[in-house]
Design an enzyme around this catalytic site. Structure first.
Site, PDB file in Angstrom:
ATOM      1  N   HIS A 184      49.553  42.982  51.449  1.00 19.01           N
ATOM      2  CA  HIS A 184      50.916  42.455  51.401  1.00 19.01           C
ATOM      3  C   HIS A 184      50.929  40.931  51.624  1.00 19.01           C
ATOM      4  CE1 HIS A 184      55.182  42.004  52.073  1.00 19.01           C
ATOM      5  NE2 HIS A 184      54.952  41.557  53.289  1.00 19.01           N
ATOM      6  N   HIS A 189      52.679  37.429  49.751  1.00 21.55           N
ATOM      7  CA  HIS A 189      53.213  36.149  50.252  1.00 21.55           C
ATOM      8  C   HIS A 189      52.462  34.897  49.831  1.00 21.55           C
ATOM      9  CE1 HIS A 189      56.355  37.652  52.932  1.00 21.55           C
ATOM     10  NE2 HIS A 189      55.527  38.595  53.341  1.00 21.55           N
ATOM     11  N   GLU A 229      61.056  38.517  51.166  1.00 23.02           N
ATOM     12  CA  GLU A 229      60.427  39.840  51.022  1.00 23.02           C
ATOM     13  C   GLU A 229      60.791  40.562  49.723  1.00 23.02           C
ATOM     14  OE1 GLU A 229      58.016  40.974  52.640  1.00 23.02           O
ATOM     15  OE2 GLU A 229      58.047  39.895  54.543  1.00 23.02           O
ATOM     16  N   SER A 249      53.586  43.233  46.472  1.00 24.02           N
ATOM     17  CA  SER A 249      52.396  43.881  47.053  1.00 24.02           C
ATOM     18  C   SER A 249      52.429  45.390  46.907  1.00 24.02           C
ATOM     19  CB  SER A 249      52.262  43.518  48.532  1.00 24.02           C
ATOM     20  OG  SER A 249      53.333  44.082  49.284  1.00 24.02           O
TER      21      SER A 249
HETATM   22  N1  NLE Z   1      55.995  47.966  51.030  1.00 20.06           N
HETATM   23  C1  NLE Z   1      55.098  46.841  50.999  1.00 20.06           C
HETATM   24  C2  NLE Z   1      53.731  47.269  50.465  1.00 20.06           C
HETATM   25  O1  NLE Z   1      53.476  48.441  50.322  1.00 20.06           O
HETATM   26  O2  NLE Z   1      52.907  46.412  50.192  1.00 20.06           O
HETATM   27  C3  NLE Z   1      54.953  46.214  52.375  1.00 20.06           C
HETATM   28  C4  NLE Z   1      56.263  45.675  52.902  1.00 20.06           C
HETATM   29  C5  NLE Z   1      56.161  44.942  54.230  1.00 20.06           C
HETATM   30  C6  NLE Z   1      57.467  44.357  54.626  1.00 20.06           C
HETATM   31 FE   FE2 Z   2      56.131  40.284  54.486  1.00 22.22          FE
END
Ligand code: NLE
Ligand code: FE2
Length: 327
Positions: A184, A189, A229, A249
């Site tokens: 993630h 990011h 996000e 992600s």
């Molecule tokens: N749902 C995201 C993932 O599976 O990569 C992570 C989110 C974190 C806020």
């Molecule tokens: Fe994050």
């Protein structure tokens, strides 16, 4: 507050939460991480996997002893299973990104492939990402050992510091996890922190969070959620593309944003800040902006509405927060 050199008029004196002023102060925040990844929730896929829990501990220890003012982020030697999990996600995500990620993300992702070791068979190291990001925008990722409170997490952003995990999700759930993990942080990011407007936008949220009241922290955290996000950008051809890390992600979240006929609203922080959202399941609503410059201007207005009796700015030469009393 007064002892830290600010004269707050007697009449307007109210309780202000302690907040970090220097990079060194961030160390104190890191020591407050909740659970340090030790107590996984009982429905977490790693809950019954002792080896996984042990590994999470090991990686958490590294962050505990790390001092952001002095050290380079230590490299992690990832295991074959961890790299295999990364590869599985990387191989499915990258073609999806080609179609659905915003232009700025794709551009810096290409560069990070060259400079930071983004590859299917390699989990990049935070330090290599930092070497690339710092000269571009002054942003850096520093490791944390567990979850931070929303206040502490946002406070880091004021310093152009992104608090980042280094462990990877459990191999049994590659395509969606509610927790942040290294996939993630890096696939989601890291690339956009190379974009100056996006970097400023993120820091604005952080600066407004310093010493803010609890209700304001909640509003700022909600804005952060719907933008950094889960945000979308409407590009010049009119197509909405993804920039939010929680979408980028997660294979499941990208598909949800693109194919499930989910709602998309124009990102106005004054409106978005009041809207509740789920944290352990796919999002029902996403918010879009025309570009990061626009998002930044709107966030600027919103940040100015978060009144605390003082305003904060960042001195990027000395890496210190400056505080000015409202007049
Ligand atoms: N749902 C995201 C993932 O599976 O990569 C992570 C989110 C974190 C806020
Ligand atoms: Fe994050």
């Amino acid at each position: 507050l007064q002892s830290q050199g600010i004269n707050v008029k007697e009449s307007s004196k109210k309780h202000v939460e302690w907040f970090p002023r220097t990079l060194k102060d961030l160390e104190a925040l890191e020591q407050k991480t909740l659970s340090a990844g030790a107590e996984l929730e009982s429905d977490h896929p790693g809950f019954k996997d002792e080896d996984y829990k042990k590994r999470r501990h090991e990686i958490a220890e590294i962050a505990y002893t790390f001092n952001p003012a002095e050290h380079e982020v230590p490299n992690i030697k990832y295991t074959d299973i961890e790299i295999e999990t990364w590869s599985k996600i990387y191989n499915v995500l990258t073609p999806l990104h080609e179609k659905y990620a915003c232009h700025d993300y794709l551009e810096s992702f290409q560069e990070m492939k060259t400079h930071c070791g983004f590859r299917s068979d390699n989990i990049p190291q935070l330090q290599d990402v930092n070497k690339y990001l710092k000269p571009k925008t002054g942003f850096q990722l520093i490791p944390i050992s567990g979850l931070l409170t929303p206040r502490d997490f946002l406070n880091y952003l004021a310093f152009r510091v992104f608090a980042s995990t280094q462990y990877i999700r459990h191999h049994s759930v590659p395509f969606y996890t509610p927790e942040p993990d290294v996939v993630h942080e890096l696939m989601g990011h890291a690339p956009l922190f190379a974009n100056p407007d996006f970097a400023d936008f993120s820091q604005q949220i952080g600066l407004a969070s310093l010493g803010a009241s609890e209700p304001d922290i909640k509003r700022l955290a909600t804005c952060y959620w719907f933008s950094v996000e889960f945000g979308l950008i409407r590009e010049s051809d009119g197509k909405k593309k993804v920039y939010g890390a929680g979408v980028l992600s997660s294979v499941d979240e990208i598909l949800n944003a693109v194919y499930n006929n989910t709602e998309a609203r124009f990102f106005d922080p004054f409106k978005a800040c009041e809207v509740p959202y789920p944290i352990t399941s796919l999002q029902p609503v996403y918010w879009w902006s025309n570009n990061f410059e626009e998002a930044k201007e709107m966030m600027n207005k919103f940040a100015a509405s978060v009144t605390r009796g003082f305003v904060t700015s960042y001195d990027k030469v000395n890496h210190e927060i400056k505080v000015y009393q409202d007049i």
